[in-house]
Design an enzyme around this catalytic site. Structure first.
Site, PDB file in Angstrom:
ATOM      1  N   HIS A 127      -8.128  -4.567  -1.686  1.00  0.00           N
ATOM      2  CA  HIS A 127      -6.926  -3.821  -1.322  1.00  0.00           C
ATOM      3  C   HIS A 127      -6.085  -4.695  -0.410  1.00  0.00           C
ATOM      4  CE1 HIS A 127      -4.440  -0.267  -0.954  1.00  0.00           C
ATOM      5  NE2 HIS A 127      -4.389  -0.461   0.351  1.00  0.00           N
ATOM      6  N   ASP A 161      -9.901  -3.409  -6.428  1.00  0.00           N
ATOM      7  CA  ASP A 161      -9.390  -2.681  -5.256  1.00  0.00           C
ATOM      8  C   ASP A 161     -10.284  -1.463  -5.023  1.00  0.00           C
ATOM      9  OD1 ASP A 161      -7.962  -1.016  -3.457  1.00  0.00           O
ATOM     10  OD2 ASP A 161      -6.043  -1.773  -4.172  1.00  0.00           O
ATOM     11  N   SER A 209       0.838  -1.196   0.000  1.00  0.00           N
ATOM     12  CA  SER A 209       0.000   0.000   0.000  1.00  0.00           C
ATOM     13  C   SER A 209       0.882   1.259   0.000  1.00  0.00           C
ATOM     14  CB  SER A 209      -0.963  -0.036   1.195  1.00  0.00           C
ATOM     15  OG  SER A 209      -1.985   0.925   1.061  1.00  0.00           O
TER      16      SER A 209
END
Length: 345
Positions: free
Chosen positions: A321, A292, A159
């Site tokens: 995600h 996502d 991320s």
């Protein structure tokens, strides 16, 4: 022979039957569950150490060093793990990746970024998407610890950590940051669900349907910001008034002023990796999912044509995600990382 990310065959991914779709994959991501007996057994098989890593502005980061015991310099090298926006060295995925990499003889370094995990007590600054200088500082430190120049140094960023990693490699490739003397040892690298276009991600997060994610992130970030702001009386007023409602408002009111940006748009423009990712000159794998909910897959579609041969974008049809929960409840990315470095080294 240079490792080719395009020839790498990733493990197959069959999603969990009850966790279908981006939101369920994100919200019900696998956890790093481990019984006490299993943990004690693992602890006897590894050697762990903590290093203090001085960085800019007088801050110090904590780098957690885990290696198989007894340790001898391995040709498989070392991997630096970088966490996401609300994570630290103890995040579930950081622990899972560590276990899988140690099992194949790879030394692992887990970094607590500024204001995160055990770095909190030593930092007046906060981490943000543009902290690629901290990534380079960590890799340089690892290079100095692993003196054998024949051993490679990989990195995995998840991320926000993925954006920091890609930005670091891209800036070196573009000549915006000096090429370190150890750079020939770096790679391959992996970025999982990286928000490479922060403005696009911010626009996505303004949607009413994502209000839960905004609430979660802001709650976590405010708790972290409060402890950091206690060291900086000149910025104490940033938390006055009502709490921010969206990540964009948080970035405008807190991230930008604490990190020295004029406003949130300047922060997004200067910190997004998409402006330099095409200049990456080490083997790099970017992993994203079409569903996502936080990082628009469109960020990667237009990018493909501009990338160097050394970089590959792997877009999975589902996974959310960084969820990627498989039929048996385990995480596909755990298998991916282990197989990737097993093949590369």
């Amino acid at each position: 022979m240079t490792f080719s990310v395009h020839r790498f065959e990733p493990p197959s991914f069959v999603p969990h039957r009850w966790r279908r779709g981006g939101h369920l994959q994100t919200l019900l991501a696998p956890r790093a569950t481990m019984g006490m007996i299993e943990w004690q057994k693992l602890s006897t098989q590894i050697k762990s150490e903590k290093h203090r890593l001085p960085v800019s502005e007088g801050d110090t980061l904590i780098l957690h060093d885990d290696m198989p015991a007894p340790w001898v310099e391995s040709p498989r090298g070392s991997v630096l793990l970088l966490h996401g926006i609300c994570g630290c060295h103890a995040a579930d995925y950081m622990v899972r990746f560590t276990r899988r990499l140690l099992a194949i003889g790879v030394r692992v370094f887990r970094l607590d970024m500024r204001g995160c995990g055990e770095s909190v007590a030593f930092c007046r600054g906060i981490t943000h998407a543009g902290r690629s200088d901290d990534v380079l500082a960590a890799i340089e430190f690892i290079a100095s610890l692993t003196s054998d120049r024949g051993t490679p140094i990989g990195a995995v960023g998840t991320s926000l950590g993925g954006n920091q990693l890609l930005r670091a490699a891209g800036r070196v490739g573009a000549g915006l940051d000096a090429r370190p003397s150890y750079w020939d040892r770096v790679g391959p690298i992996v970025a999982i669900a990286p928000p490479i276009d922060l403005q696009a991600c911010s626009d996505r997060m303004e949607a009413w349907s994502l209000r839960f994610y905004n609430h979660y992130f802001i709650t976590q970030l405010l708790r972290r910001a409060k402890s950091t702001l206690q060291m900086r009386e000149e910025l104490g007023g940033l938390l006055d008034g009502r709490a921010p409602k969206t990540l964009r408002e948080f970035d405008r009111r807190i991230t930008a002023p604490m990190a020295g940006f004029a406003d949130e748009r300047s922060y997004y423009a200067e910190s997004s990796a998409h402006s330099v990712v095409e200049q990456i000159d080490v083997p790099a794998l970017i992993v994203t999912a079409a569903d996502d909910p936080l990082v628009p897959v469109d960020s990667f579609v237009a990018l493909r044509e501009r990338l160097r041969e050394s970089t590959r974008v792997l877009t999975m049809p589902t996974g959310g995600h960084h969820g990627y929960t498989q039929l048996d409840g385990t995480a596909w990315t755990d298998e991916l990382i282990a197989k990737f470095y097993d093949a590369a080294w």
